[in-house]
Write an enzyme that holds these catalytic residues in place. Structure first.
Site, short mmCIF file in Angstrom:
data_model
loop_
_atom_site.label_atom_id
_atom_site.label_comp_id
_atom_site.label_asym_id
_atom_site.label_seq_id
_atom_site.Cartn_x
_atom_site.Cartn_y
_atom_site.Cartn_z
N GLY A 140 -2.48 68.01 17.01
CA GLY A 140 -3.12 67.92 15.70
C GLY A 140 -2.96 69.24 14.95
O GLY A 140 -3.16 70.30 15.54
N ARG B 15 7.44 87.33 11.85
CA ARG B 15 7.65 88.70 11.36
C ARG B 15 7.50 89.73 12.48
O ARG B 15 8.19 90.74 12.49
CB ARG B 15 6.70 88.97 10.19
CG ARG B 15 7.11 88.13 8.97
CD ARG B 15 6.33 88.44 7.74
NE ARG B 15 6.84 87.65 6.61
CZ ARG B 15 6.26 87.60 5.43
NH1 ARG B 15 5.16 88.29 5.19
NH2 ARG B 15 6.79 86.87 4.46
N ILE C 246 -8.68 72.42 16.20
CA ILE C 246 -9.98 72.40 15.51
C ILE C 246 -11.10 72.02 16.48
O ILE C 246 -12.26 72.25 16.20
CB ILE C 246 -10.00 71.44 14.30
CG1 ILE C 246 -9.81 69.98 14.73
CG2 ILE C 246 -9.02 71.86 13.23
CD1 ILE C 246 -10.33 68.98 13.70
N ASP C 247 -10.75 71.44 17.64
CA ASP C 247 -11.79 70.96 18.56
C ASP C 247 -12.48 72.11 19.31
O ASP C 247 -13.59 71.93 19.81
CB ASP C 247 -11.18 69.99 19.59
CG ASP C 247 -10.53 68.79 18.92
OD1 ASP C 247 -10.90 68.48 17.78
OD2 ASP C 247 -9.65 68.17 19.54
N ARG D 235 -26.84 66.74 1.17
CA ARG D 235 -28.26 67.11 1.10
C ARG D 235 -28.74 67.06 -0.36
O ARG D 235 -29.85 66.60 -0.64
CB ARG D 235 -28.45 68.51 1.67
CG ARG D 235 -29.89 68.98 1.66
CD ARG D 235 -29.95 70.43 2.04
NE ARG D 235 -29.44 70.65 3.39
CZ ARG D 235 -30.12 70.33 4.49
NH1 ARG D 235 -31.30 69.81 4.41
NH2 ARG D 235 -29.60 70.56 5.68
N ALA E 297 -29.33 70.61 9.90
CA ALA E 297 -29.43 69.17 10.20
C ALA E 297 -30.72 68.85 10.97
O ALA E 297 -31.19 69.65 11.78
CB ALA E 297 -28.22 68.73 11.04
O1 F6P Z 1 -7.39 67.37 18.28
C1 F6P Z 1 -7.60 67.46 16.92
C2 F6P Z 1 -8.05 66.14 16.36
O2 F6P Z 1 -8.22 66.26 14.97
C3 F6P Z 1 -9.32 65.57 17.00
O3 F6P Z 1 -10.50 66.15 16.49
C4 F6P Z 1 -9.18 64.10 16.67
O4 F6P Z 1 -9.87 63.30 17.60
C5 F6P Z 1 -7.70 63.88 16.79
O5 F6P Z 1 -7.08 65.14 16.61
C6 F6P Z 1 -7.12 62.91 15.79
O6 F6P Z 1 -5.80 62.73 16.12
P1 F6P Z 1 -4.73 62.09 15.12
O7 F6P Z 1 -4.50 63.07 14.01
O8 F6P Z 1 -3.53 61.91 15.97
O9 F6P Z 1 -5.34 60.83 14.59
#
Ligand code: F6P
Length: 323
Positions: free
Chosen positions: A11, A25, A126-127, A154, A186
């Site tokens: 991803g 670079r 991002i996870d 909100r 939250a």
């Molecule tokens: O691993 C990053 C991520 O954005 C996860 O948060 C999400 O579950 C997954 O990739 C989504 O994957 P794809 O972009 O293949 O649908």
């Protein structure tokens, strides 16, 4: 080391471009030739390479995604795919590889390094579930996008006396949800590591309503079993019991595509530079990450196939502060 390749895999994550720029670079500064691989491991298997100059990586530090392209490549998981990829590297005289990506991508790095290729991974997803790095490239931006959505919801929630359920990304990891939920105040945060049932969410919203709140935010991570749809249908049946009307917003890939924050640009830059240092030192088969405020190198064999736990104590903190 004379010639290296760089790829982004899995991803995409905001800050990957900053990392590619830094790798390119820094390597040119070491007198190395740099090849960009298109579409991650797929480009390695297909032989899709392009030589990169300092100018080729100009104007990308502020752009989300990855200009090299990315993919999830089933072929590379097979030995035959990896052998093809190795042939392409050898044909071009490439003697070092930088792989920018998360868990699945770094499993590929490890397997490739076991075939004798000098590989250095850069922690990027991002996870933020990758062991060996306190924080990974892209997660700060993802948290901030989620937070911006929470802030907006909100505002409208307050006008209408509504509760909002916000689903954010993170696969099986609740890190983005916890951090955005904490920063966004939250009322409830539900993550795969500590799920809150629809009935408990309803009870907590009802209590918030009774305390005089004019809005409520529930953040859920995409990996929970009690999905946004399930929670909504529970609420539709039980709406009167909570006081609030409930609406849902599923953020999905919006979370992933934003321009990188300053933090992600700097992290990408420092890890990219650190990866080339590792290659130049001959320290390969490692993941370059960020721990205790410094760039670190951890053997890939110690991190792949595992996941970093989230700090679920933060959920108590969020609960106490949601008074
Ligand atoms: O691993 C990053 C991520 O954005 C996860 O948060 C999400 O579950 C997954 O990739 C989504 O994957 P794809 O972009 O293949 O649908």
């Amino acid at each position: 080391m004379k010639s290296i390749a760089v790829l982004t895999s899995g991803g995409d994550a905001p800050g990957m471009n900053a990392a590619v720029r830094a790798v390119t670079r820094s390597a040119l500064d070491h007198g190395m030739t740099v090849h960009g691989v298109r579409q991650g491991w797929q480009g390695m298997v297909d032989g899709s390479f392009r030589q990169l100059s300092a100018r080729d990586v100009g104007g990308i530090i502020q752009v989300g995604g990855t200009f090299l392209g990315s993919a999830r490549c089933a072929e590379f998981r097979e030995e035959s795919g990896r052998s093809k990829a190795l042939r392409h590297l050898n044909q071009r005289g490439i003697d070092g590889l930088v792989v920018i990506g998360g868990n699945g991508s770094q499993t590929g790095s490890f397997k490739f390094s076991e075939m004798g290729v000098p590989v250095v991974g850069i922690a990027s997803t991002i996870d933020n579930d990758l062991l060996g790095s306190d924080i990974t490239i892209g997660v700060d931006t993802a948290i901030n996008v989620t937070l911006e959505a929470i802030d907006h919801l909100r505002t409208t929630g307050s006008s209408h006396n509504r509760a909002f359920l916000v689903e954010t990304m993170g696969r099986d990891c609740g890190y983005i949800a916890i951090m955005a939920g904490l920063a966004g105040g939250a009322e409830v945060i539900s993550i795969p590591e500590a799920e809150v049932s629809a009935a408990d969410i309803a009870a907590r919203l009802h209590a918030a309503y009774e305390r005089g709140k004019t809005h409520a935010i529930v953040v859920i991570a995409e990996g929970v079993k009690e999905s946004a749809r399930k929670i909504l249908s529970y609420f539709e049946a039980e709406a009167r019991k909570t006081g609030f009307e409930l609406r849902t917003t599923v953020l999905g890939h919006v979370v992933r595509g934003a321009p990188p924050t300053a933090f992600d640009r700097i992290l990408g830059t420092r890890l990219g530079y650190g990866a080339v240092q590792a290659l130049a030192d001959g320290d390969t088969g490692v993941l370059v990450g960020w721990q205790k405020n410094v760039v670190t190198r951890v053997p890939l064999r110690d991190v792949v196939g595992q996941t970093k736990p989230v700090d679920t104590a933060l959920l108590d903190l969020a609960r106490v502060l949601a008074k």
